[in-house]
Write a protein that holds these residues in place. Structure first.
Motif, PDB file in Angstrom:
ATOM      1  N   VAL A 115       0.807  -1.234   0.000  1.00 15.57           N
ATOM      2  CA  VAL A 115       0.000   0.000   0.000  1.00 15.57           C
ATOM      3  C   VAL A 115       0.833   1.275   0.000  1.00 15.57           C
ATOM      4  O   VAL A 115       0.353   2.329  -0.396  1.00 15.57           O
ATOM      5  CB  VAL A 115      -1.000   0.034   1.179  1.00 15.57           C
ATOM      6  N   ASP A 116       2.092   1.196   0.430  1.00 19.93           N
ATOM      7  CA  ASP A 116       2.892   2.423   0.405  1.00 19.93           C
ATOM      8  C   ASP A 116       3.342   2.785  -1.005  1.00 19.93           C
ATOM      9  O   ASP A 116       3.861   3.869  -1.235  1.00 19.93           O
ATOM     10  CB  ASP A 116       4.098   2.311   1.345  1.00 19.93           C
ATOM     11  N   ARG A 117       3.150   1.899  -1.967  1.00 20.25           N
ATOM     12  CA  ARG A 117       3.514   2.207  -3.349  1.00 20.25           C
ATOM     13  C   ARG A 117       2.289   2.465  -4.225  1.00 20.25           C
ATOM     14  O   ARG A 117       2.423   2.945  -5.341  1.00 20.25           O
ATOM     15  CB  ARG A 117       4.290   1.030  -3.959  1.00 20.25           C
ATOM     16  N   CYS A 118       1.110   2.109  -3.753  1.00 18.91           N
ATOM     17  CA  CYS A 118      -0.104   2.225  -4.574  1.00 18.91           C
ATOM     18  C   CYS A 118      -0.442   3.700  -4.807  1.00 18.91           C
ATOM     19  O   CYS A 118      -0.510   4.482  -3.865  1.00 18.91           O
ATOM     20  CB  CYS A 118      -1.260   1.522  -3.875  1.00 18.91           C
ATOM     21  N   LYS A 119      -0.645   4.080  -6.074  1.00 18.75           N
ATOM     22  CA  LYS A 119      -1.017   5.459  -6.400  1.00 18.75           C
ATOM     23  C   LYS A 119      -2.528   5.637  -6.527  1.00 18.75           C
ATOM     24  O   LYS A 119      -3.004   6.712  -6.845  1.00 18.75           O
ATOM     25  CB  LYS A 119      -0.345   5.909  -7.699  1.00 18.75           C
ATOM     26  N   GLY A 120      -3.285   4.547  -6.356  1.00 19.20           N
ATOM     27  CA  GLY A 120      -4.737   4.645  -6.349  1.00 19.20           C
ATOM     28  C   GLY A 120      -5.384   4.877  -7.694  1.00 19.20           C
ATOM     29  O   GLY A 120      -6.417   5.529  -7.801  1.00 19.20           O
ATOM     30  N   CYS A 121      -4.807   4.333  -8.785  1.00 27.74           N
ATOM     31  CA  CYS A 121      -5.369   4.580 -10.117  1.00 27.74           C
ATOM     32  C   CYS A 121      -6.568   3.682 -10.418  1.00 27.74           C
ATOM     33  O   CYS A 121      -7.337   3.961 -11.320  1.00 27.74           O
ATOM     34  CB  CYS A 121      -4.307   4.385 -11.189  1.00 27.74           C
ATOM     35  N   ALA A 122      -6.729   2.590  -9.675  1.00 29.08           N
ATOM     36  CA  ALA A 122      -7.871   1.678  -9.807  1.00 29.08           C
ATOM     37  C   ALA A 122      -7.892   0.903 -11.121  1.00 29.08           C
ATOM     38  O   ALA A 122      -8.930   0.394 -11.517  1.00 29.08           O
ATOM     39  CB  ALA A 122      -9.197   2.419  -9.614  1.00 29.08           C
ATOM     40  N   GLN A 123      -6.749   0.827 -11.808  1.00 26.45           N
ATOM     41  CA  GLN A 123      -6.708   0.004 -13.021  1.00 26.45           C
ATOM     42  C   GLN A 123      -6.905  -1.472 -12.688  1.00 26.45           C
ATOM     43  O   GLN A 123      -7.543  -2.203 -13.431  1.00 26.45           O
ATOM     44  CB  GLN A 123      -5.357   0.189 -13.702  1.00 26.45           C
ATOM     45  N   CYS A 124      -6.371  -1.897 -11.541  1.00 29.02           N
ATOM     46  CA  CYS A 124      -6.513  -3.301 -11.136  1.00 29.02           C
ATOM     47  C   CYS A 124      -7.974  -3.636 -10.878  1.00 29.02           C
ATOM     48  O   CYS A 124      -8.422  -4.765 -11.122  1.00 29.02           O
ATOM     49  CB  CYS A 124      -5.664  -3.586  -9.906  1.00 29.02           C
ATOM     50  N   VAL A 125      -8.740  -2.634 -10.396  1.00 30.07           N
ATOM     51  CA  VAL A 125     -10.164  -2.882 -10.135  1.00 30.07           C
ATOM     52  C   VAL A 125     -10.882  -3.174 -11.456  1.00 30.07           C
ATOM     53  O   VAL A 125     -11.663  -4.121 -11.564  1.00 30.07           O
ATOM     54  CB  VAL A 125     -10.803  -1.654  -9.428  1.00 30.07           C
ATOM     55  N   TRP A 126     -10.553  -2.375 -12.489  1.00 31.32           N
ATOM     56  CA  TRP A 126     -11.179  -2.589 -13.806  1.00 31.32           C
ATOM     57  C   TRP A 126     -10.788  -3.961 -14.357  1.00 31.32           C
ATOM     58  O   TRP A 126     -11.624  -4.699 -14.882  1.00 31.32           O
ATOM     59  CB  TRP A 126     -10.758  -1.486 -14.784  1.00 31.32           C
ATOM     60  N   VAL A 127      -9.507  -4.293 -14.217  1.00 33.03           N
ATOM     61  CA  VAL A 127      -9.021  -5.575 -14.749  1.00 33.03           C
ATOM     62  C   VAL A 127      -9.698  -6.745 -14.035  1.00 33.03           C
ATOM     63  O   VAL A 127     -10.157  -7.698 -14.655  1.00 33.03           O
ATOM     64  CB  VAL A 127      -7.473  -5.653 -14.623  1.00 33.03           C
ATOM     65  N   CYS A 128      -9.809  -6.635 -12.692  1.00 31.94           N
ATOM     66  CA  CYS A 128     -10.414  -7.736 -11.927  1.00 31.94           C
ATOM     67  C   CYS A 128     -11.915  -7.849 -12.226  1.00 31.94           C
ATOM     68  O   CYS A 128     -12.449  -8.945 -12.324  1.00 31.94           O
ATOM     69  CB  CYS A 128     -10.183  -7.514 -10.437  1.00 31.94           C
ATOM     70  N   ASP A 129     -12.579  -6.708 -12.396  1.00 28.91           N
ATOM     71  CA  ASP A 129     -14.028  -6.729 -12.644  1.00 28.91           C
ATOM     72  C   ASP A 129     -14.363  -7.148 -14.076  1.00 28.91           C
ATOM     73  O   ASP A 129     -15.305  -7.905 -14.300  1.00 28.91           O
ATOM     74  CB  ASP A 129     -14.641  -5.340 -12.388  1.00 28.91           C
ATOM     75  N   ASN A 130     -13.604  -6.619 -15.052  1.00 24.21           N
ATOM     76  CA  ASN A 130     -14.006  -6.791 -16.447  1.00 24.21           C
ATOM     77  C   ASN A 130     -13.240  -7.860 -17.203  1.00 24.21           C
ATOM     78  O   ASN A 130     -13.784  -8.488 -18.103  1.00 24.21           O
ATOM     79  CB  ASN A 130     -13.860  -5.459 -17.196  1.00 24.21           C
TER      80      ASN A 130
END
Lengths: 297, 99
Positions: free
Chosen positions: B43-58
């Motif tokens: 979490v100290d490196r995460c920039k919060g772009c949420a690309q992983c959320v899109w990849v996991c969902d779609n």
């Protein structure tokens, strides 16, 4: 420029930062890593100041993982977003002036071949569409005409993203940008065809929404550039700031653009196929080589 | 406060597709825990772009990743910082190039 440069001086290991110790112990140097193993080894790329969710960052990250010999590679870049990440990788990086990346890389590669005649050293140019197709165009074309043996990778974000959104030669016709309010008046430059005409041994057009394909293309390009001739990869790496793409929709945009105008294309010469099949055991090219020899008989 | 990605170890551990590790634009950020067979976020490196959320969902269609406020992380994953991470080396296999 060898495995020795990623070692700590004996006795000083415990004083090194954790990132550095991880890189020595669990980095990709001297091993063969692939995109499928990502997350289980320390990558050469470190934290960098590029925007959150940037597709160019993703592509650079995948490319650095795909390099066949990261310990024997030098990257050459220029002004533009890409250098912000490339300069943060544990791979020697040469910052060329705007426009001369391919001239610098030509000299570098020739110098390395003279200095290390019995070793293979890879040179990879990674610059933006402005640095290669506009400002560095003549150096780029002449390095191909001279058949210089290195890989050129274009990070095509279709805009001058770093300076406020001016149109570049690679911008699509009609695109309206902050500094091109009337829309671009002429067509996108067809660089892959120019590369073929100029004599590249391998040309590929990729989009980073297929990491395995990016990896395979870059491996082939770097290997072919060692002995056969110049290679060129053009990657669509959208600028989510200038094209106002929400960061969580970057991959959706990449998918749409891939379907629209950036389909995967690969061009490979017969010499390069034969080289990959004989030296590196690429089975898909070995069969074709046998078939052609049979026909020739 | 800011958002970071958080991976549900139960949903992720059931499939272990590792797609998010390949699509994160930040290096060494979504890591894979071989013991628990789940991806996790440094979490100290995460920039919060949420690309992983899109990849996991779609792409993966697993819906295992959610963006949450950094002070609301489950404890076990709040401790997953770059400082405390460890890598396992022995599983590095040779790629086709190495033949």
């Amino acid at each position: 420029m060898s495995l020795d440069y990623v070692k700590a001086t004996p006795g000083f290991e415990k004083y090194m930062p954790k990132d550095y110790r991880d890189l020595i112990e669990h980095g990709p140097f001297g091993k063969k890593v692939s995109v499928a193993q990502v997350g289980t080894f320390k990558e050469v790329l470190e934290e960098h100041p590029m925007c959150a969710g940037c597709a160019m960052t993703l592509f650079i990250r995948l490319s650095l993982i795909a390099l066949p010999n990261p310990e024997d590679t030098i990257t050459v870049g220029t002004a533009g977003c890409g250098r912000l990440a490339l300069s943060q990788a544990a791979i020697p990086f040469v910052y060329g002036n705007y426009g001369d990346t391919n001239a610098v890389a030509s000299g570098l590669k020739r110098g390395l071949m003279t200095r290390f005649p019995d070793k293979t050293k890879d040179v990879v140019v990674m610059a933006g569409d402005g640095g290669l197709a506009d400002i560095g165009f003549s150096m780029l074309m002449h390095s191909w005409f001279r058949k210089e043996k290195f890989t050129t990778i274009m990070l095509d974000n279709e805009v001058y993203g770093n300076t406020g959104g001016q149109e570049s030669g690679m911008t699509n016709k009609g695109s309206v940008l902050k500094m091109a309010p009337l829309g671009k008046k002429f067509e996108k430059i067809d660089m892959p065809d120019l590369a073929k005409t100029a004599g590249c041994a391998y040309v590929a057009v990729v989009v980073p929404n297929n990491p395995r394909r990016v990896e395979q293309s870059i491996k082939k390009a770097v290997l072919i550039a060692r002995e056969v001739g110049p290679t060129y990869i053009q990657a669509y790496t959208s600028c989510n700031i200038e094209y106002a793409i929400p960061t969580d929709k970057v991959m959706e945009d990449a998918k749409n653009v891939e379907n629209d105008r950036y389909q995967f294309k690969e061009y490979i010469t017969e010499d390069a196929k034969q080289y990959l099949a004989e030296k590196w055991g690429y089975k898909e090219y070995a069969k074709k080589a046998i078939q052609t020899t049979e026909v020739a008989k | 406060m800011y958002l970071v990605a958080n991976i549900d170890p139960q949903i992720c551990g059931a499939t272990s597709c590792t797609l998010c590790t390949q699509f994160c634009p930040e290096a060494n950020t979504i890591q894979y825990d071989k013991v628990r067979k789940t991806a996790f976020v440094a979490v100290d490196r995460c920039k919060g772009c949420a690309q992983c959320v899109w990849v996991c969902d779609n792409m993966a269609k697993h819906h295992a990743i959610k963006m949450i406020m950094i002070d609301q992380l489950p404890e076990e994953f709040a401790s997953k910082l770059t400082k405390t991470m460890s890598y396992e080396q022995e599983d590095l296999k040779s790629s086709p190039i190495n033949k």
